[in-house]
Design a protein around this motif. Structure first.
Motif, short mmCIF file in Angstrom:
data_model
loop_
_atom_site.label_atom_id
_atom_site.label_comp_id
_atom_site.label_asym_id
_atom_site.label_seq_id
_atom_site.Cartn_x
_atom_site.Cartn_y
_atom_site.Cartn_z
N ALA A 151 35.63 -15.19 8.64
CA ALA A 151 35.63 -13.92 7.98
C ALA A 151 36.76 -13.13 8.65
CB ALA A 151 34.39 -13.01 8.04
N GLY A 152 37.88 -13.63 8.94
CA GLY A 152 39.03 -12.84 9.38
C GLY A 152 39.01 -12.92 11.06
N ALA A 153 38.24 -13.51 11.63
CA ALA A 153 37.96 -13.26 13.05
C ALA A 153 39.21 -14.42 13.71
CB ALA A 153 36.83 -13.84 13.56
N LEU A 154 39.54 -15.41 13.20
CA LEU A 154 40.45 -16.28 13.56
C LEU A 154 41.93 -15.53 13.69
CD1 LEU A 154 39.44 -19.75 12.28
CD2 LEU A 154 39.52 -19.12 14.55
N ALA A 155 42.18 -14.62 12.76
CA ALA A 155 43.51 -13.90 12.79
C ALA A 155 43.50 -13.16 13.84
CB ALA A 155 43.54 -13.19 11.30
N ARG A 156 42.34 -12.57 14.45
CA ARG A 156 42.42 -11.56 15.39
C ARG A 156 42.07 -12.14 16.78
NH1 ARG A 156 39.69 -9.81 10.97
NH2 ARG A 156 40.45 -7.90 9.87
N LEU A 157 41.45 -13.38 16.94
CA LEU A 157 41.25 -13.77 18.36
C LEU A 157 42.56 -14.85 18.72
CD1 LEU A 157 37.38 -15.17 17.65
CD2 LEU A 157 38.40 -13.41 19.58
N PRO A 158 42.86 -14.78 19.91
CA PRO A 158 43.84 -15.90 20.51
C PRO A 158 43.28 -17.04 20.54
CG PRO A 158 43.08 -14.61 22.12
CD PRO A 158 42.38 -13.92 21.17
N VAL A 159 43.91 -18.23 19.96
CA VAL A 159 43.39 -19.71 19.95
C VAL A 159 44.30 -20.70 20.60
CG1 VAL A 159 42.66 -21.51 18.72
CG2 VAL A 159 42.16 -19.37 17.94
N ALA A 160 44.01 -21.53 21.65
CA ALA A 160 44.89 -22.21 22.38
C ALA A 160 44.56 -23.67 21.94
CB ALA A 160 44.81 -21.91 23.90
N ARG A 161 45.47 -24.46 22.12
CA ARG A 161 45.16 -26.18 21.79
C ARG A 161 45.64 -26.45 23.24
NH1 ARG A 161 47.50 -28.10 16.08
NH2 ARG A 161 49.54 -27.18 16.93
N ALA A 162 44.56 -27.43 23.94
CA ALA A 162 44.91 -27.82 25.09
C ALA A 162 45.24 -29.36 24.88
CB ALA A 162 43.75 -27.50 26.06
N THR A 163 46.19 -29.84 25.50
CA THR A 163 46.62 -31.37 25.51
C THR A 163 45.39 -31.84 26.48
OG1 THR A 163 48.98 -30.93 25.31
CG2 THR A 163 48.04 -33.06 26.13
N ASN A 164 44.93 -31.52 27.33
CA ASN A 164 43.75 -32.06 28.22
C ASN A 164 42.74 -30.77 28.45
OD1 ASN A 164 42.01 -32.55 30.53
ND2 ASN A 164 43.60 -34.63 30.52
N LEU A 165 41.72 -30.76 27.87
CA LEU A 165 40.74 -29.85 27.90
C LEU A 165 40.03 -29.64 29.08
CD1 LEU A 165 39.11 -27.51 26.35
CD2 LEU A 165 37.33 -29.24 25.76
N SER A 166 39.85 -30.84 30.03
CA SER A 166 39.40 -30.96 31.31
C SER A 166 40.51 -29.97 32.38
CB SER A 166 39.27 -32.01 32.02
OG SER A 166 38.20 -32.82 31.39
N ARG A 167 41.73 -30.29 32.11
CA ARG A 167 42.48 -29.40 32.88
C ARG A 167 42.54 -27.81 32.50
NH1 ARG A 167 47.91 -33.88 32.69
NH2 ARG A 167 46.39 -35.30 33.86
N ALA A 168 42.33 -27.63 31.50
CA ALA A 168 42.38 -26.32 30.88
C ALA A 168 41.16 -25.70 31.70
CB ALA A 168 42.35 -26.21 29.44
N LEU A 169 40.09 -26.19 31.73
CA LEU A 169 38.93 -25.50 32.38
C LEU A 169 39.27 -25.51 34.02
CD1 LEU A 169 36.04 -27.68 30.84
CD2 LEU A 169 36.99 -25.19 30.24
N GLU A 170 39.97 -26.47 34.44
CA GLU A 170 40.49 -26.30 35.80
C GLU A 170 41.12 -24.91 35.88
OE1 GLU A 170 42.24 -29.56 37.30
OE2 GLU A 170 40.49 -30.90 37.13
N THR A 171 42.21 -24.76 35.22
CA THR A 171 43.06 -23.58 35.14
C THR A 171 42.17 -22.39 35.13
OG1 THR A 171 44.77 -24.71 34.11
CG2 THR A 171 44.78 -22.37 34.15
N ALA A 172 41.07 -22.36 34.12
CA ALA A 172 40.16 -21.19 34.02
C ALA A 172 39.40 -21.05 35.38
CB ALA A 172 39.16 -21.36 32.94
N ALA A 173 39.26 -21.91 35.81
CA ALA A 173 38.15 -21.99 37.15
C ALA A 173 39.06 -21.45 38.30
CB ALA A 173 37.75 -23.40 37.61
N ASP A 174 40.24 -21.93 38.36
CA ASP A 174 41.00 -21.12 39.44
C ASP A 174 41.55 -19.75 39.13
OD1 ASP A 174 41.78 -23.83 40.42
OD2 ASP A 174 43.47 -24.20 39.19
N GLN A 175 41.11 -19.33 38.10
CA GLN A 175 41.39 -17.79 37.66
C GLN A 175 40.22 -16.91 37.74
OE1 GLN A 175 43.99 -16.71 34.52
NE2 GLN A 175 45.09 -18.36 34.54
N GLY A 176 39.17 -17.55 38.39
CA GLY A 176 37.97 -17.02 38.74
C GLY A 176 36.87 -17.02 37.61
N PHE A 177 37.07 -17.95 36.62
CA PHE A 177 36.17 -17.80 35.62
C PHE A 177 35.07 -18.97 35.87
CE2 PHE A 177 39.53 -16.05 33.29
CZ PHE A 177 39.02 -15.64 32.00
#
Length: 253
Positions: A151-177
């Motif tokens: 309903a239009g949300a995909l035009a308003r939310l940032p969406v990233a595609r990760a080559t490796n999802l596990s590494r993306a989660l590591e990046t998030a953890a490193d930033q305090g998530f």
């Protein structure tokens, strides 16, 4: 002449060799996938495949009938799905989440159904969440079905595609998530009673297989929805909405 057939304002079917090549060269971040006629092999299609591989864009070879279903006009044996809002980097999604009312990111671990992806985006946006991370491969295409469900949300939310999802989660953890997997296992806790910290990433798994074990290893904790009756499972969009509601409730308390 470049001809586009819009599916919606947020997703476009782009037919033709030159238009697809130009899109891949100028804005590869907006290309969701490319479909090529089987047996079509020349310098241009080779260049398209090379660019897709370079940028981690899905490409498939199909019969003409499949291409005709995507675009009924002169497609020259090549059709691209373009996500007009464009994809961003994982760091951009995390930054957006930190500035959002609800400091929550969804990570979709090989969620296949575009309707589920769109519905999850719609709920996340409505609750004030920050964005979505999904793998480049084996993930739902953000085409017309996803865009319509969002309903239009995909035009308003940032969406990233990760080559490796596990590494993306590591990046998030490193930033305090804090990283939470929607997964029922021996250490899983009740999402309605657990302390849920933000900023956070909520990982939702494939409709059949759930969160992959390798991805789950990168998570801070596993959370689940307690069932009061014998029941197989909830749809990932339903479960995701309920779990996002738990994070929202903590924000309001």
């Amino acid at each position: 002449m470049l001809i586009m057939k819009p599916e919606t304002t947020d997703s476009t079917i782009l037919p033709g060799i030159k238009p697809v090549l130009d899109q891949l060269r100028q804005s590869p971040d907006r290309v969701d996938s490319v479909t090529i006629r089987k047996g079509r092999k020349n310098a241009d299609t080779d260049a398209i495949v090379t660019l897709c591989r370079r940028h981690g864009i899905r490409f498939t070879f199909v019969q003409d009938t499949a291409l005709d279903k995507l675009f009924s006009g002169n497609h020259q044996g090549v059709v691209a799905r373009v996500f007009n809002a464009g994809y961003v980097e994982v760091e951009d999604v995390l930054e957006a989440a930190l500035a959002s009312p609800l400091k929550l990111v969804l990570a979709l671990d090989q969620v296949q159904d575009p309707g589920n992806a769109g519905t999850l985006a719609r709920t996340l946006y409505a609750l004030g969440g920050g964005g979505i991370i999904m793998p480049k491969h084996n993930a739902s295409a953000l085409g017309s079905a996803a865009v319509k469900a969002s309903a239009g949300a995909l035009a308003r939310l940032p969406v990233a595609r990760a080559t490796n999802l596990s590494r993306a989660l590591e990046t998030a953890a490193d930033q305090g998530f804090s990283i939470y997997a929607a997964r029922f296992d021996d250490g899983s806790v009740n999402a309605f009673t657990a302390r849920l910290d933000t900023p956070a990433v909520l990982v939702l798994g494939n409709e059949d297989k759930g969160v992959r074990p390798g991805v789950a290893k990168r998570c801070t904790a596993s959370i689940h929805i307690p069932m009061q009756r014998e029941f197989d499972s909830l749809n990932v969009a339903q479960a995701g909405a309920m779990l996002m509601g738990c994070f929202y409730a903590r924000l309001q308390s």
